[in-house]
Design a protein around this motif. Structure first.
Motif, PDB file in Angstrom:
ATOM      1  N   ASP A  56     -25.172  20.241  13.763  1.00 63.77           N
ATOM      2  CA  ASP A  56     -23.881  20.736  14.254  1.00 63.77           C
ATOM      3  C   ASP A  56     -22.889  19.585  14.392  1.00 63.77           C
ATOM      4  O   ASP A  56     -21.707  19.710  14.020  1.00 63.77           O
ATOM      5  CB  ASP A  56     -24.044  21.408  15.629  1.00 63.77           C
ATOM      6  N   ARG A  57     -23.367  18.481  14.921  1.00 67.93           N
ATOM      7  CA  ARG A  57     -22.501  17.312  15.141  1.00 67.93           C
ATOM      8  C   ARG A  57     -22.007  16.746  13.816  1.00 67.93           C
ATOM      9  O   ARG A  57     -20.823  16.387  13.681  1.00 67.93           O
ATOM     10  CB  ARG A  57     -23.277  16.277  15.949  1.00 67.93           C
ATOM     11  N   LEU A  58     -22.872  16.664  12.818  1.00 69.89           N
ATOM     12  CA  LEU A  58     -22.473  16.170  11.505  1.00 69.89           C
ATOM     13  C   LEU A  58     -21.464  17.107  10.839  1.00 69.89           C
ATOM     14  O   LEU A  58     -20.497  16.653  10.216  1.00 69.89           O
ATOM     15  CB  LEU A  58     -23.696  16.008  10.607  1.00 69.89           C
ATOM     16  N   GLN A  59     -21.684  18.413  10.948  1.00 68.81           N
ATOM     17  CA  GLN A  59     -20.754  19.360  10.342  1.00 68.81           C
ATOM     18  C   GLN A  59     -19.377  19.260  10.990  1.00 68.81           C
ATOM     19  O   GLN A  59     -18.345  19.330  10.302  1.00 68.81           O
ATOM     20  CB  GLN A  59     -21.292  20.789  10.462  1.00 68.81           C
ATOM     21  N   LEU A  60     -19.340  19.078  12.302  1.00 69.94           N
ATOM     22  CA  LEU A  60     -18.067  18.864  12.983  1.00 69.94           C
ATOM     23  C   LEU A  60     -17.413  17.586  12.489  1.00 69.94           C
ATOM     24  O   LEU A  60     -16.203  17.561  12.204  1.00 69.94           O
ATOM     25  CB  LEU A  60     -18.296  18.795  14.499  1.00 69.94           C
ATOM     26  N   ALA A  61     -18.196  16.529  12.357  1.00 70.49           N
ATOM     27  CA  ALA A  61     -17.656  15.231  11.942  1.00 70.49           C
ATOM     28  C   ALA A  61     -16.982  15.315  10.578  1.00 70.49           C
ATOM     29  O   ALA A  61     -15.839  14.864  10.403  1.00 70.49           O
ATOM     30  CB  ALA A  61     -18.770  14.188  11.924  1.00 70.49           C
ATOM     31  N   VAL A  62     -17.661  15.895   9.595  1.00 71.39           N
ATOM     32  CA  VAL A  62     -17.081  15.933   8.248  1.00 71.39           C
ATOM     33  C   VAL A  62     -15.878  16.863   8.192  1.00 71.39           C
ATOM     34  O   VAL A  62     -14.930  16.631   7.420  1.00 71.39           O
ATOM     35  CB  VAL A  62     -18.150  16.335   7.206  1.00 71.39           C
ATOM     36  N   SER A  63     -15.851  17.891   9.022  1.00 71.77           N
ATOM     37  CA  SER A  63     -14.724  18.824   9.019  1.00 71.77           C
ATOM     38  C   SER A  63     -13.434  18.179   9.523  1.00 71.77           C
ATOM     39  O   SER A  63     -12.337  18.643   9.202  1.00 71.77           O
ATOM     40  CB  SER A  63     -15.050  20.059   9.880  1.00 71.77           C
ATOM     41  N   LEU A  64     -13.565  17.100  10.302  1.00 70.96           N
ATOM     42  CA  LEU A  64     -12.388  16.436  10.863  1.00 70.96           C
ATOM     43  C   LEU A  64     -11.720  15.489   9.875  1.00 70.96           C
ATOM     44  O   LEU A  64     -10.596  15.023  10.128  1.00 70.96           O
ATOM     45  CB  LEU A  64     -12.790  15.646  12.118  1.00 70.96           C
ATOM     46  N   LEU A  65     -12.353  15.195   8.747  1.00 71.19           N
ATOM     47  CA  LEU A  65     -11.887  14.142   7.852  1.00 71.19           C
ATOM     48  C   LEU A  65     -10.868  14.606   6.814  1.00 71.19           C
ATOM     49  O   LEU A  65     -10.567  13.874   5.870  1.00 71.19           O
ATOM     50  CB  LEU A  65     -13.086  13.503   7.140  1.00 71.19           C
ATOM     51  N   SER A  66     -10.311  15.791   6.973  1.00 71.77           N
ATOM     52  CA  SER A  66      -9.300  16.266   6.026  1.00 71.77           C
ATOM     53  C   SER A  66      -7.980  15.510   6.161  1.00 71.77           C
ATOM     54  O   SER A  66      -7.170  15.492   5.233  1.00 71.77           O
ATOM     55  CB  SER A  66      -9.065  17.769   6.215  1.00 71.77           C
ATOM     56  N   ASP A  67      -7.754  14.852   7.288  1.00 72.03           N
ATOM     57  CA  ASP A  67      -6.517  14.106   7.531  1.00 72.03           C
ATOM     58  C   ASP A  67      -6.507  12.823   6.696  1.00 72.03           C
ATOM     59  O   ASP A  67      -7.383  11.969   6.846  1.00 72.03           O
ATOM     60  CB  ASP A  67      -6.431  13.766   9.025  1.00 72.03           C
ATOM     61  N   PRO A  68      -5.514  12.638   5.804  1.00 74.14           N
ATOM     62  CA  PRO A  68      -5.450  11.422   4.983  1.00 74.14           C
ATOM     63  C   PRO A  68      -5.361  10.132   5.792  1.00 74.14           C
ATOM     64  O   PRO A  68      -5.644   9.046   5.264  1.00 74.14           O
ATOM     65  CB  PRO A  68      -4.188  11.630   4.133  1.00 74.14           C
ATOM     66  N   ALA A  69      -4.996  10.222   7.062  1.00 72.42           N
ATOM     67  CA  ALA A  69      -4.898   9.015   7.895  1.00 72.42           C
ATOM     68  C   ALA A  69      -6.241   8.307   8.011  1.00 72.42           C
ATOM     69  O   ALA A  69      -6.294   7.094   8.254  1.00 72.42           O
ATOM     70  CB  ALA A  69      -4.377   9.371   9.288  1.00 72.42           C
ATOM     71  N   PHE A  70      -7.347   9.024   7.806  1.00 76.63           N
ATOM     72  CA  PHE A  70      -8.666   8.399   7.880  1.00 76.63           C
ATOM     73  C   PHE A  70      -8.892   7.388   6.755  1.00 76.63           C
ATOM     74  O   PHE A  70      -9.800   6.556   6.841  1.00 76.63           O
ATOM     75  CB  PHE A  70      -9.766   9.468   7.861  1.00 76.63           C
ATOM     76  N   ASP A  71      -8.078   7.452   5.717  1.00 72.04           N
ATOM     77  CA  ASP A  71      -8.226   6.485   4.624  1.00 72.04           C
ATOM     78  C   ASP A  71      -7.961   5.055   5.089  1.00 72.04           C
ATOM     79  O   ASP A  71      -8.346   4.098   4.406  1.00 72.04           O
ATOM     80  CB  ASP A  71      -7.286   6.837   3.474  1.00 72.04           C
ATOM     81  N   ALA A  72      -7.315   4.893   6.232  1.00 77.94           N
ATOM     82  CA  ALA A  72      -7.067   3.552   6.770  1.00 77.94           C
ATOM     83  C   ALA A  72      -8.365   2.813   7.081  1.00 77.94           C
ATOM     84  O   ALA A  72      -8.383   1.584   7.164  1.00 77.94           O
ATOM     85  CB  ALA A  72      -6.207   3.645   8.039  1.00 77.94           C
TER      86      ALA A  72
END
Length: 344
Positions: free
Chosen positions: A284-300
């Motif tokens: 559950d924790r991993l699925q939540l984690a990957v779902s949050l990464l749609s924001d391009p700001a994470f590319d930083a």
């Protein structure tokens, strides 16, 4: 396992990165079994280097007393060496159950070009998360666990000390919370631009605002932990997310800690934080984690890339301080055909 330049008698092989001695890593070839029932064959597209933890392994500094607890989920071998260690891998399922074939997946797997693993250990990457960015899933999972441990409340004043990979990820995720104040604290003034890219206020340690409800410490430094105790308000909480490995750390318990009734709690991603342990699984924790990464700001967080063949040299450059990185991405053969948001 065999040397990379040695032929294998097995018809199917894989190549993996192994730590074979203190400050020595090699790419070694090994036999690759066919997937059995409930297993998948994954071709790796990208993996990420989690510098802090992986350099502890590179330097053979994992304390023997916690070696079992600190083993990665799909690690082979044992500390100090030889050991196949790593946990930020993204690939495509090439064989296995029909419903999994062709899916882009994240796995807590070491640096290896192809591998067979139980499908229950795979996390499907959503269509709106690029495969390269998805290597951050394991880091986001670590940050989520720390935030669950901290339990921030509406209007809280929070400081995150250490603008590295984990500290930056914690601050990025907290930026969406309705906090009264959030500061990312680091001794390096160059981290100001990184904090700006994350949408978070930056401060040098001497200028950080005190009287925090929560301080999350991620700098893995004695000075950082001391400053965390100073910034926490009376009866406040310090969440310690750093791993010091075999280093001895002096904590000034005779100062702020005792007089102001502070609490220090450890957060470690091996198990779900106590506050959510009975209602969330690791999956559950991993699925939540990957779902949050749609924001391009994470590319930083993705601060460089190298080919898989270069990995042993890259790890040594990180160790020597020649290469500076948050998350350095390793590209595997065939990544030019990796699925994109438009094609997945």
């Amino acid at each position: 396992m065999t040397k990379l330049d040695s032929p294998s008698a097995h018809h199917a092989t894989a190549t993996a990165y192994w730590t074979v001695g203190p400050e020595k890593g090699e790419l070694l070839r090994e036999d690759l079994p066919a997937p059995g029932p409930g297993e998948a064959l994954v071709r790796t597209l990208f993996s990420g280097i989690s510098k802090g933890t992986e350099l502890v392994v590179h330097h053979a500094r994992v304390p023997e007393c916690v070696a079992a607890e600190m083993a990665a989920p799909n690690q082979e071998g044992s500390f100090p060496s030889p050991v196949k260690f790593g946990y930020l891998s993204v690939g495509v399922v090439e064989d296995g159950p029909a419903e999994w074939r062709g899916k882009t997946v994240f796995c807590l797997y070491p640096h290896q070009d192809r591998y067979v693993v139980a499908v229950e250990k795979l996390t499907v990457v959503p269509d709106d998360v690029p495969a390269r960015r998805a290597v951050l899933t394991g880091t986001a999972e670590t940050a989520i666990n720390g935030i669950w441990e901290a339990g921030p409340r509406l209007g809280d004043r929070v400081a995150v000390i250490g603008a590295g990979l984990v500290g930056g990820m914690v601050a990025k995720l907290l930026a969406s919370f309705p906090l009264g104040r959030l500061q990312l604290v680091d001794v390096d003034p160059a981290k100001r631009s990184f904090a700006k890219a994350l949408g978070v206020d930056f401060s040098r340690p001497d200028d950080a605002l005190p009287d925090c409800d929560i301080v999350i410490h991620c700098s893995a430094s004695e000075a950082g932990l001391e400053r965390a105790l100073q910034l926490a308000g009376d009866d406040g909480d310090v969440i310690e997310m750093s791993w010091y490995a075999d280093r001895k750390v002096t904590v000034p318990l005779g100062e702020d800690f005792h007089a102001r009734r502070l609490s220090i709690r450890a957060s470690q991603v091996g198990v779900v934080a106590r506050a959510r342990r009975h209602r969330r699984t690791n999956a559950d924790r991993l699925q939540l984690a990957v779902s949050l990464l749609s924001d391009p700001a994470f590319d930083a967080f993705l601060t460089g890339s190298s080919t898989f063949a270069e990995l042993p040299d890259v790890v040594q450059q990180l160790s020597d301080g020649v290469l500076d990185a948050l998350c350095h991405v390793i590209e595997y053969p065939g990544t030019e055909s990796a699925p994109t948001e438009a094609t997945r």
